[in-house]
Enzyme design. Sequence first.
Site, short mmCIF file in Angstrom:
data_model
loop_
_atom_site.label_atom_id
_atom_site.label_comp_id
_atom_site.label_asym_id
_atom_site.label_seq_id
_atom_site.Cartn_x
_atom_site.Cartn_y
_atom_site.Cartn_z
N CYS A 134 0.70 -1.10 0.17
CA CYS A 134 -0.02 0.04 -0.01
C CYS A 134 0.72 1.17 -0.02
CB CYS A 134 -0.64 0.02 1.06
SG CYS A 134 -1.89 1.10 0.87
N CYS A 137 -0.59 3.62 2.19
CA CYS A 137 -0.57 3.97 3.86
C CYS A 137 0.83 3.76 4.33
CB CYS A 137 -1.22 2.67 3.99
SG CYS A 137 -2.49 1.94 2.86
N ASP A 138 1.90 3.82 3.51
CA ASP A 138 3.65 3.62 3.96
C ASP A 138 4.93 4.54 3.01
OD1 ASP A 138 2.40 1.67 5.74
OD2 ASP A 138 2.48 0.52 4.10
#
Length: 310
Positions: A134, A137-138
């Site tokens: 992701c 996300c990261d």
Amino acid sequence: MEHTKCLIIGSGPAGYTAAIYASRANLGPIEYCGLQPGGQLTQTTEVENFPGYPQGVDGNQMMMDLREQAERFGTDIRDGQIVKVDFSKAPYICTAEDGTEIEADTVIIATGASAKYLGLDDERKYNGMGVSACATCDGFFYRKKTVAVVGGGDTACEDALYLSGLAKKVYLIVRKPFLRASQVMQQRVKAAENIEILFEHNTIGLFGEDGVEGAHLVKRKGEADESFVDIAIDGFFLAIGHKPNTDIFKEWLETDEVGYLKKIDGTPKTKIPGVYVAGDCADPVYRQAISAAGTGCQAAIEAERYLLNR
């Protein structure tokens, strides 16, 4: 046979949020957590983009907090999977892996989607230590660093472009001699100065002491001019697709060509009254914890309204 007003299949942000709302509405929900209790966030480390955690939070801790909140209001949370459903008539019959049959007036499906991996042992070894599925996300953790994205479709190109705004350099590792992405996405990627496309490259391993420090690649695998190369990277992002965990529902509910459950008019409703969907199992676009939680809320509210109107 047990009976419940509301059965929630799956956990994660969608399932747990649905449980919080359903239990507070006195629906006495039963929730089966599934194969991976807590969902995909339990495979990550720090979560910084979920509201309410200004210093960030460990993904496992966040899921434990949501579970505890659902249990506080009376949700009957059980480990294990629902392996069979019968939506032919209400109340609906759902069967757990231990043979338990549950008769449910409403069902909320929050089974999520599983990221596809290459199948390398190193992906598991460095999971949460440089390997991610992701970028949204990261990606923030790789500001001014060098990362690699694996894939050649629109998702891979979108991830590479997103990361190019954060990272110093982005490698796009493509096993074919061309990109499968739309022309617009291809043009954007090729125009980005800090994205380097590695065509006809396959990842065969990762290396590093306390996290990912590089990747072992093979160029033109199986050809006469096959060669091996290592690249230095700090992060390794998979962008080769997700598989929604929806197989047991396909007999009863409509899906798209990949397997994502279809919703009616953007609501959590399905074509079967009293059966609702929430989270990544019905979301091929956003796939974020906060959007999943929002749909869990919607599904529980719809279930409550359905029972009141019935």
